[in-house]
Design a protein around this motif. Structure first.
Motif, PDB file in Angstrom:
ATOM      1  N   SER A  28       7.269  27.628  -7.761  1.00 51.74           N
ATOM      2  CA  SER A  28       6.240  26.594  -7.561  1.00 51.74           C
ATOM      3  C   SER A  28       5.326  26.004  -8.557  1.00 51.74           C
ATOM      4  O   SER A  28       5.227  24.975  -8.731  1.00 51.74           O
ATOM      5  CB  SER A  28       5.374  26.930  -6.313  1.00 51.74           C
ATOM      6  OG  SER A  28       4.895  28.244  -6.442  1.00 51.74           O
ATOM      7  N   SER A  29       4.861  27.346  -9.489  1.00 52.78           N
ATOM      8  CA  SER A  29       4.232  26.543 -10.641  1.00 52.78           C
ATOM      9  C   SER A  29       4.620  27.298 -11.847  1.00 52.78           C
ATOM     10  O   SER A  29       4.660  28.514 -12.173  1.00 52.78           O
ATOM     11  CB  SER A  29       2.724  27.114 -10.585  1.00 52.78           C
ATOM     12  OG  SER A  29       2.129  26.506  -9.158  1.00 52.78           O
ATOM     13  N   ARG A  63       4.828  32.821  -2.054  1.00 55.68           N
ATOM     14  CA  ARG A  63       3.448  32.826  -1.981  1.00 55.68           C
ATOM     15  C   ARG A  63       2.716  33.298  -0.834  1.00 55.68           C
ATOM     16  O   ARG A  63       1.563  33.675  -0.766  1.00 55.68           O
ATOM     17  CB  ARG A  63       2.948  31.181  -1.887  1.00 55.68           C
ATOM     18  CG  ARG A  63       3.801  30.333  -2.835  1.00 55.68           C
ATOM     19  CD  ARG A  63       3.534  28.810  -2.787  1.00 55.68           C
ATOM     20  NE  ARG A  63       2.243  28.651  -3.613  1.00 55.68           N
ATOM     21  CZ  ARG A  63       1.307  27.807  -3.258  1.00 55.68           C
ATOM     22  NH1 ARG A  63       1.325  27.242  -2.022  1.00 55.68           N
ATOM     23  NH2 ARG A  63       0.112  27.882  -3.788  1.00 55.68           N
ATOM     24  N   LYS A  71       4.456  37.153  -4.816  1.00 61.99           N
ATOM     25  CA  LYS A  71       4.601  37.347  -6.437  1.00 61.99           C
ATOM     26  C   LYS A  71       3.296  37.479  -6.915  1.00 61.99           C
ATOM     27  O   LYS A  71       3.089  37.893  -8.000  1.00 61.99           O
ATOM     28  CB  LYS A  71       5.079  35.905  -6.771  1.00 61.99           C
ATOM     29  CG  LYS A  71       3.920  34.711  -6.659  1.00 61.99           C
ATOM     30  CD  LYS A  71       4.500  33.411  -7.104  1.00 61.99           C
ATOM     31  CE  LYS A  71       3.760  32.278  -6.615  1.00 61.99           C
ATOM     32  NZ  LYS A  71       4.105  30.864  -6.980  1.00 61.99           N
ATOM     33  N   TYR A  72       2.106  37.177  -6.122  1.00 54.14           N
ATOM     34  CA  TYR A  72       0.741  37.386  -6.777  1.00 54.14           C
ATOM     35  C   TYR A  72       0.532  38.869  -7.285  1.00 54.14           C
ATOM     36  O   TYR A  72      -0.138  39.085  -8.124  1.00 54.14           O
ATOM     37  CB  TYR A  72      -0.276  37.014  -5.816  1.00 54.14           C
ATOM     38  CG  TYR A  72      -0.093  35.419  -5.543  1.00 54.14           C
ATOM     39  CD1 TYR A  72      -0.028  34.465  -6.539  1.00 54.14           C
ATOM     40  CD2 TYR A  72       0.232  34.913  -4.496  1.00 54.14           C
ATOM     41  CE1 TYR A  72      -0.177  33.106  -6.195  1.00 54.14           C
ATOM     42  CE2 TYR A  72       0.412  33.544  -3.947  1.00 54.14           C
ATOM     43  CZ  TYR A  72       0.282  32.669  -5.136  1.00 54.14           C
ATOM     44  OH  TYR A  72       0.380  31.258  -4.763  1.00 54.14           O
ATOM     45  N   TYR A 125      -6.100  23.877  -9.391  1.00 60.51           N
ATOM     46  CA  TYR A 125      -6.827  24.642  -8.374  1.00 60.51           C
ATOM     47  C   TYR A 125      -8.471  24.591  -8.841  1.00 60.51           C
ATOM     48  O   TYR A 125      -9.163  25.654  -8.620  1.00 60.51           O
ATOM     49  CB  TYR A 125      -6.423  26.192  -8.631  1.00 60.51           C
ATOM     50  CG  TYR A 125      -5.082  26.153  -8.165  1.00 60.51           C
ATOM     51  CD1 TYR A 125      -4.654  25.759  -6.721  1.00 60.51           C
ATOM     52  CD2 TYR A 125      -3.956  26.760  -8.858  1.00 60.51           C
ATOM     53  CE1 TYR A 125      -3.287  25.988  -6.446  1.00 60.51           C
ATOM     54  CE2 TYR A 125      -2.689  26.732  -8.622  1.00 60.51           C
ATOM     55  CZ  TYR A 125      -2.388  26.419  -7.084  1.00 60.51           C
ATOM     56  OH  TYR A 125      -1.118  26.581  -6.750  1.00 60.51           O
TER      57      TYR A 125
HETATM   58  N1  LIG Z   1      -3.641  29.414 -15.258  1.00 56.11           N
HETATM   59  C1  LIG Z   1      -2.379  29.901 -14.512  1.00 56.11           C
HETATM   60  N2  LIG Z   1      -1.602  30.701 -15.260  1.00 56.11           N
HETATM   61  C2  LIG Z   1      -0.594  31.008 -14.608  1.00 56.11           C
HETATM   62  O1  LIG Z   1       0.318  31.607 -15.241  1.00 56.11           O
HETATM   63  N3  LIG Z   1      -0.445  31.126 -13.154  1.00 56.11           N
HETATM   64  C3  LIG Z   1       0.755  31.638 -12.582  1.00 56.11           C
HETATM   65  C4  LIG Z   1       0.670  32.436 -11.441  1.00 56.11           C
HETATM   66  C5  LIG Z   1       1.982  32.116 -10.657  1.00 56.11           C
HETATM   67  O2  LIG Z   1       3.103  32.533 -11.203  1.00 56.11           O
HETATM   68  C6  LIG Z   1       1.805  30.849 -10.565  1.00 56.11           C
HETATM   69  C7  LIG Z   1       0.980  29.915  -9.634  1.00 56.11           C
HETATM   70  O3  LIG Z   1       1.465  30.050  -8.462  1.00 56.11           O
HETATM   71  P1  LIG Z   1       1.399  28.982  -7.193  1.00 56.11           P
HETATM   72  O4  LIG Z   1      -0.026  29.834  -6.484  1.00 56.11           O
HETATM   73  O5  LIG Z   1       0.869  27.642  -7.585  1.00 56.11           O
HETATM   74  O6  LIG Z   1       2.259  28.942  -6.345  1.00 56.11           O
HETATM   75  O7  LIG Z   1       1.266  30.217 -11.815  1.00 56.11           O
HETATM   76  C8  LIG Z   1      -1.406  30.469 -12.661  1.00 56.11           C
HETATM   77  C9  LIG Z   1      -2.626  30.002 -12.970  1.00 56.11           C
HETATM   78  C10 LIG Z   1      -3.432  29.235 -12.322  1.00 56.11           C
HETATM   79  O8  LIG Z   1      -4.756  29.718 -12.348  1.00 56.11           O
END
Ligand SMILES: Nc1nc(=O)n([C@H]2C[C@H](O)[C@@H](COP(=O)(O)O)O2)cc1CO
Ligand SMILES: [Zn+2]
Length: 159
Positions: A28-29, A63, A71-72, A125
């Motif tokens: 997703s991200s 998620r 994953k968190y 976010y």
């Molecule tokens: N600044 C950030 N750097 C990151 O590396 N992340 C990572 C943590 C997760 O692997 C993913 C966010 O997943 P999601 O909640 O959008 O499915 O991005 C997330 C953020 C946001 O704060």
């Protein structure tokens, strides 16, 4: 006469952060970070991924669900990876280009490492507690927050 349509520093470093994000396995991200010295030398790179030794295929990428099945619990953020990958470099006065605004945990690491500016692309976010806490700490610590202004330049790489 020198050519004039070369990419500027901001495009260069954010471009590298965007390319670095393409290494991420997160469905997703995909996030990338590029740390740069005051002399515009690249000090470190990172993207979000599982810790070394934790098999990407054996780890959850969900998620939602039981916290231990998401994953968190496990994923290492792009910014933290970039800081940890730079163990032998001094980050005082450096700036970090990130494709997504840092969370509160990475904000702590950014501040403690001595980085003094965050140039960020996405901010999806923005209203989360994590982002509010991150901004609060950055402000207190005097870390400059600069939204990246996309230049509109599009580029294609044949890889
Ligand atoms: N600044 C950030 N750097 C990151 O590396 N992340 C990572 C943590 C997760 O692997 C993913 C966010 O997943 P999601 O909640 O959008 O499915 O991005 C997330 C953020 C946001 O704060
Ligand atoms: Zn983070």
């Amino acid at each position: 006469m020198k050519r004039t349509d070369y990419i500027n520093w901001d495009e260069y470093f954010m471009g590298i952060a965007l390319l670095t994000a393409m290494r991420s396995k997160d469905p997703s991200s995909q996030v990338g970070a590029c740390i740069v010295s005051p002399e515009n030398k690249i000090l470190s790179l990172g993207y979000n991924g599982m810790p070394i030794g934790c098999d990407d295929d054996a780890m959850p990428w969900d998620r939602e669900g039981e916290p231990l099945d998401t994953k968190y619990m496990y994923v290492c953020h792009a910014e933290l990876n970039a800081i940890l990958n730079s163990a032998h470099n001094n980050l005082k006065g450096a700036r970090v280009y990130v494709t997504l605004f840092p969370c509160n945990e990475c904000a702590k690491a950014i501040i403690q490492s001595g980085i003094s500016e965050v140039v960020y692309y996405g901010d999806k976010y923005h209203d989360s507690d994590s982002s509010v806490a991150a901004r609060f700490m950055f402000k207190k610590a005097g870390v400059r927050l600069t939204p990246y202004t996309p230049s509109g330049r599009r580029t294609e790489l044949e890889l």
